[in-house]
Scaffold this motif. Sequence first.
Motif, short mmCIF file in Angstrom:
data_model
loop_
_atom_site.label_atom_id
_atom_site.label_comp_id
_atom_site.label_asym_id
_atom_site.label_seq_id
_atom_site.Cartn_x
_atom_site.Cartn_y
_atom_site.Cartn_z
N SER A 1 -4.35 1.47 -8.55
CA SER A 1 -5.12 1.14 -7.34
C SER A 1 -6.04 -0.05 -7.59
CB SER A 1 -5.98 2.34 -6.91
OG SER A 1 -5.19 3.49 -6.68
N GLY A 2 -6.54 -0.60 -6.50
CA GLY A 2 -7.49 -1.69 -6.60
C GLY A 2 -8.07 -2.04 -5.25
N PHE A 3 -8.98 -3.00 -5.24
CA PHE A 3 -9.59 -3.43 -3.99
C PHE A 3 -9.97 -4.90 -4.07
CE2 PHE A 3 -13.19 -1.60 -6.41
CZ PHE A 3 -14.12 -2.64 -6.37
N GLY A 4 -10.27 -5.47 -2.92
CA GLY A 4 -10.69 -6.86 -2.83
C GLY A 4 -12.01 -6.98 -2.10
N LEU A 5 -12.84 -7.87 -2.58
CA LEU A 5 -14.14 -8.15 -1.96
C LEU A 5 -14.30 -9.65 -1.84
CD1 LEU A 5 -17.12 -7.58 -1.10
CD2 LEU A 5 -17.68 -7.51 -3.54
N ALA B 1 -4.78 3.48 2.10
CA ALA B 1 -5.68 2.33 2.15
C ALA B 1 -7.11 2.82 2.33
CB ALA B 1 -5.30 1.42 3.31
N MET B 2 -8.06 1.98 1.98
CA MET B 2 -9.46 2.31 2.22
C MET B 2 -10.25 1.04 2.49
SD MET B 2 -11.82 1.61 -0.46
CE MET B 2 -11.67 0.85 -2.08
N ASP B 3 -11.19 1.12 3.43
CA ASP B 3 -12.12 0.03 3.72
C ASP B 3 -13.54 0.56 3.63
OD1 ASP B 3 -10.08 -1.74 4.25
OD2 ASP B 3 -10.17 -1.49 6.43
N ILE B 4 -14.43 -0.23 3.03
CA ILE B 4 -15.86 0.14 3.00
C ILE B 4 -16.56 -0.60 4.13
CG2 ILE B 4 -18.01 0.05 1.68
CD1 ILE B 4 -16.44 0.38 -0.84
N GLN C 1 -4.46 2.46 -2.86
CA GLN C 1 -3.56 2.86 -3.93
C GLN C 1 -2.27 2.10 -3.69
OE1 GLN C 1 -3.29 7.10 -4.67
NE2 GLN C 1 -1.14 6.92 -5.27
N ARG C 2 -1.71 1.50 -4.73
CA ARG C 2 -0.54 0.65 -4.58
C ARG C 2 0.74 1.49 -4.57
NH1 ARG C 2 -4.25 -2.73 -2.86
NH2 ARG C 2 -5.46 -3.76 -4.48
N GLU C 3 1.76 0.98 -3.89
CA GLU C 3 3.05 1.68 -3.85
C GLU C 3 3.74 1.53 -5.19
OE1 GLU C 3 5.36 4.05 -3.31
OE2 GLU C 3 4.71 3.71 -1.23
N MET D 1 0.83 -1.21 0.00
CA MET D 1 0.00 0.00 0.00
C MET D 1 0.87 1.26 0.00
SD MET D 1 -3.11 -1.16 2.50
CE MET D 1 -4.13 -2.59 2.07
N ARG D 2 0.45 2.27 -0.74
CA ARG D 2 1.27 3.46 -0.95
C ARG D 2 1.42 4.28 0.33
NH1 ARG D 2 3.16 8.75 -2.34
NH2 ARG D 2 3.82 8.76 -4.51
#
Length: 477
Positions: A443-447, A390-393, A406-408, A379-380
Amino acid sequence: MLNKTVSELLAQDLTEQEVEIKGWVRTFRANRFIALNDGSTIKNIQCVVDFESFDEETLKRITTGAAISVKGDLTESEGKGQHVEIQVKELEILGDSDPETYPIQPKKHSFEFLREHAHLRTRTNTFSAVMRLRSSLSFAIHKYFNDNGFYYMHTPIITGSDAEGAGEMFKVSNLDPKNTPLTEEGEVDYSKDFFGKETNLTVSGQLEAETYAMSLGKVYTFGPTFRAENSNTSRHLAEFWMIEPEVAFMDLAGNMDLAEDFMKSVIKHILTNNREDLEFLDKRLQDEDKRKPQNERNDMTLIEKLNFVTDNHFKRVSYTEAIDILRNCKPNKKKKFKYLIDQWGTDLQSEHERYLVEKHFKCPVILFDYPANIKAFYMRLNDDGKTVRAMDILFPGIGEIVGGAQREERLEVLKQKMAAINIPEEELWWYLDLRKYGTAIHSGFGLGFERLVMFATGMSNIRDVIPYPRTPLNAEF
């Protein structure tokens, strides 16, 4: 003659036509009324038999669970609960069911019992509804990404890397366990193994997806992942499915926009296309709630909870602001939280996340800029040197449902972060190459798919939203 599904017959005005239907008997009352279901809908169609037209031996074989074929006239129903029924002219037993041993009888069964008969549990209303919703959500996910210009990528199931750095992975090997080759140091000599190195089942397809995003622009994975965590809880599986989009040239704000739009889209899809199943599951939950003490009941019905997501803007709040809110809230000051918040840097628990969503902001929440030491190495790092992008929903009733960042993209910073947690550069040389050749913000996310299915169906145990759960000491079916 119309050969239709139960769903089609109940949805259309096809009375006074001859039809054919095949399905499984749910009940057979008074040697006259067959409740038939074929899996296409939660509802049964009533088939009315003139018992004088059929021999006694045939009627005896019409038992719960039997597969039958029915031909007859579709007419307006005289009974309550359905507007059409079939007046049976021909009836064929396709497959008998032994009434003495058939486990799915027309009565209430515990979910624990049904897990032991997972191969038959979709013949109940609850599990047929859950699995139709699972299928519909899966379709909605693929449709969303396809409609928005993403490419579907199949990431490796067998991998030599640990994306999360957790170490709780299932090993993949064809070495002889009775004659395992060893190195001079007495360690397993994986150079003699099938792949010539230590390999495992993947915990995430994210790192590989990043490589494709940095050439194709927008990609996503939707595949099985595996964790060897010895957690026998209602929220953990050893085998589960993950959705992981990765996008080049997108920063954290764009990532939050994408995740919010995506979550709203897939939930709107089931609200539109799976209303009957949702209404059934909603009623099931409400009936369950009535048997609970007042303080343990849900604040929202299932459909209200889904609308809560689709109808509200997701509030964006920094981790630091959230900690201040939680530290000063009544549940924390009165020590009502199980895990008290006393300092910055604490990893939030479900009770804290739900408080922010359900009590404080009263809408879905996206938390961002978390402490670096509680988040993954990729993570950046922010300019403050202590937080990452980072972000969490957070959703009602469940807490965190999506995690992303957002990735480093900076080579030297990423090397330093890997060294700090002892990840050898040679292990992820290809991942570092992305930062050497045309690096860019991405950037990306996982669910976790099962987490989404739990939220959408109101099921409280993750083992009840996957066809055949894999958990510690359980790999049946």
